[in-house]
Design a protein around this motif. Structure first.
Motif, PDB file in Angstrom:
ATOM      1  N   ALA A 145       0.941  -1.319   0.206  1.00 19.91           N
ATOM      2  CA  ALA A 145       0.305   0.259  -0.201  1.00 19.91           C
ATOM      3  C   ALA A 145       0.852   1.213  -0.039  1.00 19.91           C
ATOM      4  N   THR A 146       1.675   0.765   0.793  1.00 20.12           N
ATOM      5  CA  THR A 146       2.726   2.697   1.036  1.00 20.12           C
ATOM      6  C   THR A 146       3.348   2.577  -0.671  1.00 20.12           C
ATOM      7  N   LEU A 147       4.345   1.634  -0.989  1.00 18.68           N
ATOM      8  CA  LEU A 147       4.430   1.352  -2.486  1.00 18.68           C
ATOM      9  C   LEU A 147       3.746   2.449  -3.465  1.00 18.68           C
ATOM     10  N   LYS A 148       2.136   2.037  -3.543  1.00 23.05           N
ATOM     11  CA  LYS A 148       1.556   2.666  -4.723  1.00 23.05           C
ATOM     12  C   LYS A 148       1.357   4.103  -3.789  1.00 23.05           C
ATOM     13  N   GLN A 149       1.592   4.385  -2.752  1.00 22.12           N
ATOM     14  CA  GLN A 149       1.625   5.812  -1.857  1.00 22.12           C
ATOM     15  C   GLN A 149       2.956   6.178  -3.020  1.00 22.12           C
ATOM     16  N   PHE A 150       3.802   5.769  -3.321  1.00 19.76           N
ATOM     17  CA  PHE A 150       5.023   6.338  -3.695  1.00 19.76           C
ATOM     18  C   PHE A 150       4.771   6.597  -5.175  1.00 19.76           C
ATOM     19  N   PHE A 151       4.161   5.200  -5.571  1.00 16.15           N
ATOM     20  CA  PHE A 151       4.301   5.713  -7.223  1.00 16.15           C
ATOM     21  C   PHE A 151       3.037   7.120  -7.573  1.00 16.15           C
ATOM     22  N   THR A 152       1.901   6.951  -6.966  1.00 14.18           N
ATOM     23  CA  THR A 152       1.894   8.202  -7.166  1.00 14.18           C
ATOM     24  C   THR A 152       1.631   9.551  -6.852  1.00 14.18           C
ATOM     25  N   TRP A 153       2.444   9.451  -5.885  1.00 17.08           N
ATOM     26  CA  TRP A 153       3.413  10.991  -5.209  1.00 17.08           C
ATOM     27  C   TRP A 153       4.400  11.276  -6.155  1.00 17.08           C
ATOM     28  N   CYS A 154       5.353   9.831  -7.269  1.00  9.61           N
ATOM     29  CA  CYS A 154       6.219  10.539  -8.003  1.00  9.61           C
ATOM     30  C   CYS A 154       5.707  10.818  -9.099  1.00  9.61           C
ATOM     31  N   ALA A 155       4.711  10.735  -9.955  1.00 15.35           N
ATOM     32  CA  ALA A 155       3.957  10.591 -10.617  1.00 15.35           C
ATOM     33  C   ALA A 155       3.819  12.327 -10.600  1.00 15.35           C
ATOM     34  N   GLY A 156       3.237  13.496  -9.952  1.00 12.48           N
ATOM     35  CA  GLY A 156       2.078  13.862  -9.834  1.00 12.48           C
ATOM     36  C   GLY A 156       3.099  15.065  -8.651  1.00 12.48           C
ATOM     37  N   THR A 157       4.632  14.765  -8.381  1.00  6.94           N
ATOM     38  CA  THR A 157       5.645  15.382  -8.116  1.00  6.94           C
ATOM     39  C   THR A 157       6.949  16.004  -8.733  1.00  6.94           C
ATOM     40  N   GLU A 158       6.977  17.069  -8.853  1.00  5.98           N
ATOM     41  CA  GLU A 158       8.149  17.486  -9.885  1.00  5.98           C
ATOM     42  C   GLU A 158       9.325  16.874  -9.082  1.00  5.98           C
ATOM     43  N   GLU A 159       9.660  17.162  -8.197  1.00  7.43           N
ATOM     44  CA  GLU A 159      11.056  16.947  -7.823  1.00  7.43           C
ATOM     45  C   GLU A 159      11.333  15.419  -7.938  1.00  7.43           C
ATOM     46  N   CYS A 160      10.421  14.792  -8.127  1.00  5.38           N
ATOM     47  CA  CYS A 160      10.661  13.081  -8.273  1.00  5.38           C
ATOM     48  C   CYS A 160      11.086  12.714 -10.083  1.00  5.38           C
TER      49      CYS A 160
ATOM     50  N   LEU B  71      10.824  10.772 -12.372  1.00  2.00           N
ATOM     51  CA  LEU B  71      10.273   9.996 -12.458  1.00  2.00           C
ATOM     52  C   LEU B  71       8.675  10.523 -12.854  1.00  2.00           C
ATOM     53  N   HIS B  72       9.108  12.002 -12.485  1.00  3.66           N
ATOM     54  CA  HIS B  72       7.714  12.821 -12.262  1.00  3.66           C
ATOM     55  C   HIS B  72       6.840  13.000 -14.128  1.00  3.66           C
ATOM     56  N   GLY B  73       5.333  12.364 -14.003  1.00  7.38           N
ATOM     57  CA  GLY B  73       5.047  12.702 -15.054  1.00  7.38           C
ATOM     58  C   GLY B  73       4.792  11.280 -15.741  1.00  7.38           C
ATOM     59  N   GLN B  74       5.689  10.095 -15.269  1.00  5.97           N
ATOM     60  CA  GLN B  74       5.540   8.695 -16.021  1.00  5.97           C
ATOM     61  C   GLN B  74       4.559   7.905 -15.211  1.00  5.97           C
ATOM     62  N   ASP B  75       4.468   6.704 -15.663  1.00 10.36           N
ATOM     63  CA  ASP B  75       3.761   5.856 -15.065  1.00 10.36           C
ATOM     64  C   ASP B  75       4.620   4.971 -14.274  1.00 10.36           C
ATOM     65  N   VAL B  76       5.344   5.179 -12.897  1.00  9.37           N
ATOM     66  CA  VAL B  76       5.682   5.026 -11.859  1.00  9.37           C
ATOM     67  C   VAL B  76       6.180   3.129 -11.547  1.00  9.37           C
ATOM     68  N   GLN B  77       4.627   2.682 -11.611  1.00  7.21           N
ATOM     69  CA  GLN B  77       4.332   1.502 -11.099  1.00  7.21           C
ATOM     70  C   GLN B  77       4.534   0.655 -12.675  1.00  7.21           C
ATOM     71  N   ALA B  78       4.775   1.064 -13.989  1.00  9.47           N
ATOM     72  CA  ALA B  78       5.223   0.296 -14.710  1.00  9.47           C
ATOM     73  C   ALA B  78       7.074   0.709 -15.018  1.00  9.47           C
ATOM     74  N   LYS B  79       7.235   1.349 -14.634  1.00  4.99           N
ATOM     75  CA  LYS B  79       8.828   1.592 -14.538  1.00  4.99           C
ATOM     76  C   LYS B  79       9.016   0.368 -13.287  1.00  4.99           C
ATOM     77  N   TYR B  80       8.293  -0.090 -12.311  1.00  2.35           N
ATOM     78  CA  TYR B  80       8.427  -0.735 -11.407  1.00  2.35           C
ATOM     79  C   TYR B  80       9.113  -2.295 -11.713  1.00  2.35           C
ATOM     80  N   THR B  81       7.335  -2.256 -12.597  1.00  2.51           N
ATOM     81  CA  THR B  81       7.138  -3.593 -13.543  1.00  2.51           C
ATOM     82  C   THR B  81       8.477  -4.316 -13.658  1.00  2.51           C
ATOM     83  N   SER B  82       8.948  -3.549 -14.733  1.00  5.43           N
ATOM     84  CA  SER B  82      10.114  -2.903 -16.060  1.00  5.43           C
ATOM     85  C   SER B  82      10.726  -3.193 -15.223  1.00  5.43           C
ATOM     86  N   VAL B  83      11.284  -3.290 -14.129  1.00  7.15           N
ATOM     87  CA  VAL B  83      12.882  -3.377 -13.768  1.00  7.15           C
ATOM     88  C   VAL B  83      12.590  -4.473 -12.840  1.00  7.15           C
TER      89      VAL B  83
END
Length: 514
Positions: free
Chosen positions: A269-284, A286-298
């Motif tokens: 659940a916290t990992l999903k919070q990270f995905f949401t935060w990162c996609a919507g935060t400029e300092e991340c 991976l901002h603006g990307q599908d962060v969960q897809a990046k994780y599953t790719s790795v």
């Protein structure tokens, strides 16, 4: 590892200390074999006798260090077997208005309280100045850890590659053989201490040191595993403390499967919070990307073939990252939200073929008794505190199936799973098995818990709160991260400080946003 990650995770209470920055320590008289002669007139915890002296040169000058001798086996306190406890003290600045001793424990199991006190001494801005003015901060390393007589094992045995998610009988047998080889080396290098590192023994050690410091009622701040340590202290010594804060609570009464389900789902659940935060935060990164897809790719790439980690040399961290490594290691990355930009960069690098930043968060044993003890003692303590009844490949596969069903992104990898599989074949007895805490004291206890804690689930906080009864108040922080007290200023930390300083409790049911 980025600087923000290093500082934050070194000071935060970690459920696992794998990401913390260890404090280098010179070899000292603390690091000795467990079985020694019982000194003439030595204390059994009923009188003072702390030997204060200089700290290692690597420690800041504003702390003092001491040792205290206690029985190896508290059930036989007059035997001729003893160990030494290592203590670090940061004295209150305002001696005229000193409240008392504040014992802290950073978690683990296996976390060195000495390292946390040293961190606070070097970075005092991390806490309210009134705490440092009015309390002597006491870092007592639990038996087996840090400056106390340490658990020692063969680093070569410890660092050997093995899968904790065996898929075949051969892999299961390799796991059991690995566990037994590590345990055999620990017993050979540590002695009988390996059978006496359970939390109840550590509780009695804390009581002995409380008496040795003058016998005044103590104050306690337990973070992560420290909540188990100090809640069990409250059960055994309900009248001997003034204030007790439990932050990031661990409930020591659930079944094996319940713990797996509870911890793996809060991690996910916290990992999903990270995905949401990162996609919507400029300092991340991976901002603006599908962060969960990046994780599953790795994860997919690591499943196909381990990803190289060229910044690691197989001496301090592994030179390649497996998919199993990834699933275990990201839990530690999520502990501190300040580290989330670094996690995003680590995933980006790994997806491009360089897993160094992730691999660095899963350090190897390096042959240093102080730093390695956090790894070794973490397993040794856990195996005496938590049930680990799995005895076959089918048992392990059942747990893996549970994790994959309810936590499909991480497939059940978490600290509880690692404990249950690491302890198969461990020779020390289960002396402190899970059971509810029974607190019969009158001193109110403050519990603190965040809603998205990747390590100790809010479920555990509610469960321990029910066990402690109406003498505890549960303060909820609606946010992410493992523990709250050292995570930066906010309403939750302010409320905890008011309790420590003035014994003022928040109203039951209080939910804060920072």
């Amino acid at each position: 590892m980025i600087d923000t990650l290093t500082l934050t995770q070194a000071l935060l209470a970690l459920a696992t200390l794998t990401a913390a920055s260890p404090v280098p320590v010179q070899r000292a008289s603390f690091l000795r074999k467990a079985v020694v002669s019982y000194p003439t007139g030595a204390s059994t915890g009923n009188s003072s006798g702390i030997s204060w002296g200089p700290c290692p040169d690597s420690f800041p000058s504003n702390v003092t260090c001491g040792t205290y001798t206690v029985p190896l086996d508290w059930e036989h306190p007059r035997s001729n077997e003893t160990i030494e406890l290592g203590i670090v003290r940061l004295e209150a600045k305002d001696r005229a208005n000193r409240i008392g001793n504040l014992f802290i424990n950073p978690g683990g199991p296996g976390g060195a309280a000495s390292s946390l006190v040293v961190g606070l001494a070097g970075s005092p801005e991390r806490v309210d100045p009134r705490i440092l003015e009015r309390f002597d901060i006491i870092g007592l390393d639990p038996r087996g850890v840090g400056l106390s007589t340490p658990v020692q094992c063969d680093p070569n045995a410890w660092n050997k590659r093995v899968s904790f998610f065996p898929k075949t009988q051969k892999e299961f047998e390799a796991l059991v053989a690995y566990n037994r080889a590590v345990a055999k080396s620990c017993r050979a290098k540590t002695g009988r201490l390996i059978d006496f590192v359970d939390t109840i023994s550590a509780v009695r050690d804390h009581e002995a040191v409380r008496k040795a410091l003058g016998g005044e009622k103590a104050n306690f701040l337990g973070l992560s595993y420290g909540t188990q340590l100090f809640s069990q202290y409250a059960e055994l010594y309900p009248n001997n403390f003034r204030a007790l804060v439990l932050d990031g609570n661990l409930q020591h009464s659930q079944s094996e499967s319940s713990n797996l389900l509870i911890e793996s789902t809060t991690y996910e659940a916290t990992l999903k919070q990270f995905f949401t935060w990162c996609a919507g935060t400029e300092e991340c990164p991976l901002h603006g990307q599908d962060v969960q897809a990046k994780y599953t790719s790795v994860l997919a790439k690591a499943t196909t073939s381990p990803i190289p980690a060229p910044g690691c040399d197989d001496k301090t961290c592994r030179s390649e990252l497996s998919e199993e490594d990834l699933r275990f290691t990201l839990q530690g990355f999520l502990i501190a939200p300040a580290a989330w930009p670094g996690l995003a960069q680590a995933l980006l690098d790994a997806d491009n073929g360089n897993a160094t930043l992730i691999s660095q968060q899963q350090p190897l044993a390096v042959g240093d008794a102080y730093t390695d003890s956090s790894l070794y003692a973490g397993t040794a303590i856990a195996c005496q505190d938590w049930t680990h009844a799995s005895s076959s490949l089918a048992d392990i596969q059942g747990k893996a199936t549970l994790g994959a069903a309810y936590s499909p992104l991480t497939r059940g990898a978490c600290q509880s799973y690692k404990i249950q599989t690491s302890c198969i074949g461990w020779p020390a007895p289960l002396t402190n098995p899970p059971r509810p805490v029974k607190y019969k004291g009158s001193t109110p206890i403050l519990m603190v818990h965040s809603t998205y804690d990747p390590s100790t689930a809010y479920t555990w906080g509610l469960g321990l709160h029910a066990e402690l009864g109406n003498k505890s108040v549960l303060l909820t922080r609606n946010g992410t991260g493992h523990t709250s007290y050292l995570g930066g200023p906010g309403e939750t930390v302010s409320a905890a400080n008011e309790y420590l300083l003035e014994l003022t409790l928040p109203q039951p049911g209080t939910i804060l946003q920072t």
